[in-house]
Design an enzyme around this catalytic site. Sequence first.
Site, PDB file in Angstrom:
ATOM      1  N   ASP A 261       1.003  14.124  25.656  1.00 40.09           N
ATOM      2  CA  ASP A 261       0.345  13.656  24.806  1.00 40.09           C
ATOM      3  C   ASP A 261       0.776  13.708  22.725  1.00 40.09           C
ATOM      4  O   ASP A 261       0.184  14.906  22.894  1.00 40.09           O
ATOM      5  CB  ASP A 261      -1.330  12.912  24.704  1.00 40.09           C
ATOM      6  CG  ASP A 261      -1.889  11.374  23.864  1.00 40.09           C
ATOM      7  OD1 ASP A 261      -1.533  11.112  23.987  1.00 40.09           O
ATOM      8  OD2 ASP A 261      -1.768  12.338  23.172  1.00 40.09           O
ATOM      9  N   ASN A 269       2.054   8.855  11.660  1.00 39.19           N
ATOM     10  CA  ASN A 269       2.019   7.333  11.066  1.00 39.19           C
ATOM     11  C   ASN A 269       1.580   7.294   9.975  1.00 39.19           C
ATOM     12  O   ASN A 269       2.028   6.484   8.544  1.00 39.19           O
ATOM     13  CB  ASN A 269       1.083   5.909  12.937  1.00 39.19           C
ATOM     14  CG  ASN A 269       2.555   6.032  13.322  1.00 39.19           C
ATOM     15  OD1 ASN A 269       3.850   6.270  13.473  1.00 39.19           O
ATOM     16  ND2 ASN A 269       2.160   5.785  14.670  1.00 39.19           N
ATOM     17  N   ASP A 278       8.458   5.729  14.822  1.00 37.90           N
ATOM     18  CA  ASP A 278       9.321   5.592  16.478  1.00 37.90           C
ATOM     19  C   ASP A 278      10.236   6.513  15.877  1.00 37.90           C
ATOM     20  O   ASP A 278      10.814   7.337  17.163  1.00 37.90           O
ATOM     21  CB  ASP A 278       9.794   4.114  15.464  1.00 37.90           C
ATOM     22  CG  ASP A 278       9.477   3.465  15.748  1.00 37.90           C
ATOM     23  OD1 ASP A 278       7.548   3.223  16.127  1.00 37.90           O
ATOM     24  OD2 ASP A 278       9.515   2.053  14.897  1.00 37.90           O
ATOM     25  N   GLU A 304       1.858   6.957  22.447  1.00 43.31           N
ATOM     26  CA  GLU A 304       2.955   8.124  22.392  1.00 43.31           C
ATOM     27  C   GLU A 304       2.503   9.214  23.370  1.00 43.31           C
ATOM     28  O   GLU A 304       2.382   9.846  23.530  1.00 43.31           O
ATOM     29  CB  GLU A 304       1.867   9.003  21.236  1.00 43.31           C
ATOM     30  CG  GLU A 304       0.080   9.561  22.279  1.00 43.31           C
ATOM     31  CD  GLU A 304      -0.329   8.432  20.501  1.00 43.31           C
ATOM     32  OE1 GLU A 304      -1.725   8.887  19.795  1.00 43.31           O
ATOM     33  OE2 GLU A 304      -0.695   7.216  20.232  1.00 43.31           O
TER      34      GLU A 304
END
Length: 410
Positions: A261, A269, A278, A304
């Site tokens: 993770d 983000n 991305d 993620e």
Amino acid sequence: MIEDIISISTLMICTFLATTVIGIFLLQIWLTDRRHAAAAGYWCLSMWIGSLCTLLFALRPIGPPLLTVGLGNALAACGYAFMWAGFRVFDRRRVYPAVVLAGPLAWSLLYLLVPPVTGDVNNRIVVISVIITAYSLWIGADIWRERRAEALPTRVLASFFFVSHGIIYSLRIPMAILAPAPIEHGTAYSAWFAIFTLELFAHTILAAVAMLVLIKERGEALYRQASRTDALTGIANRGSFLDDMQKRLADRSPGTLMIFDLDRFKAINDTHGHVAGDIVLKKFSARISAGLEANMLFCRFGGEEFALYAPGHDMARAEQFAEALRREVEALAISNEGRDIAVSVSIGLADVATFGADFDRLHSAADAALYAAKEGGRNRVMRAAPSTGLADLAERMRAPVISPVGIAIG
């Protein structure tokens, strides 16, 4: 006599009709399927050039030899050359213009400049047979060579079609030398020539069908691959990973499941934007994929979160491997619009030897270890302890339960 039963002109007209129809189908593929446009374009040209060629052959009894013989055979060589180019493009191999031009040019020069070829039908048979045999065998070899890289069901059969055609067509050479065919109605007239013409008609149909089927099979293979692949990162998706995991766990062999993770991904983000997020996901996936050992499974599990299964790795070996990956991720240099993005990952491990070959149990244990790694400060590798699940269950049982009216029970 066989040559009286098998009409050469009729076979040529049938071939003309067949190649024209198949050329129309290939044109439709060229116009609508951009993945196969180049190959379909070459093959479409091959079919239509072959159509014109066979039409000229059928007109030999009434047409001028320069067109029906000279141009007709030049077009035959050109048709096979474009067919060769189409298969090269289909398999993403280089097309050599010199090879495409070699056959038609060799025939044209020999027919126009060498009187024994111009005036003798058997010499012409030898020359065009050498050219078509060379192209056919080369096509068959190219198709066969790619059978491991792309195991399409029809590939081996298509290779056989072309190799066998090349071998059969080469037999025209000794026949023209040892049993020369007389000329009648503008073309060779003998039993063996009629049989070879029939074989050419059959091969033309089989080759055209092989082209269409190969395009169909590749399209299906690409669709299957897309259904098993994560669109953003290009690695396996959750569904394909679960399918492959069930097969690996069926024999209960040793292995370790790792759950990854990315740390503080939401903050990435929020701070840098989703495009940057991305980029991080793709860079991370590429970095892990580059470090995988043989037979390992790696997928994007969702968001993620990623999963990796290391068959044959006990907990100690898997922990060492995961720690190496963690350090590589920490060292990743990622930037977007001139700003550096710090990346780290937390990893939870659970092995088959401890938790058994049930995926749900393995995943639950690895996920609990991942949660512990997050709680412990992130950017670390944690093993799942056998008692973790029981401890969590006991903790939940000790927690007070609130009744609907707000009274604590227990």
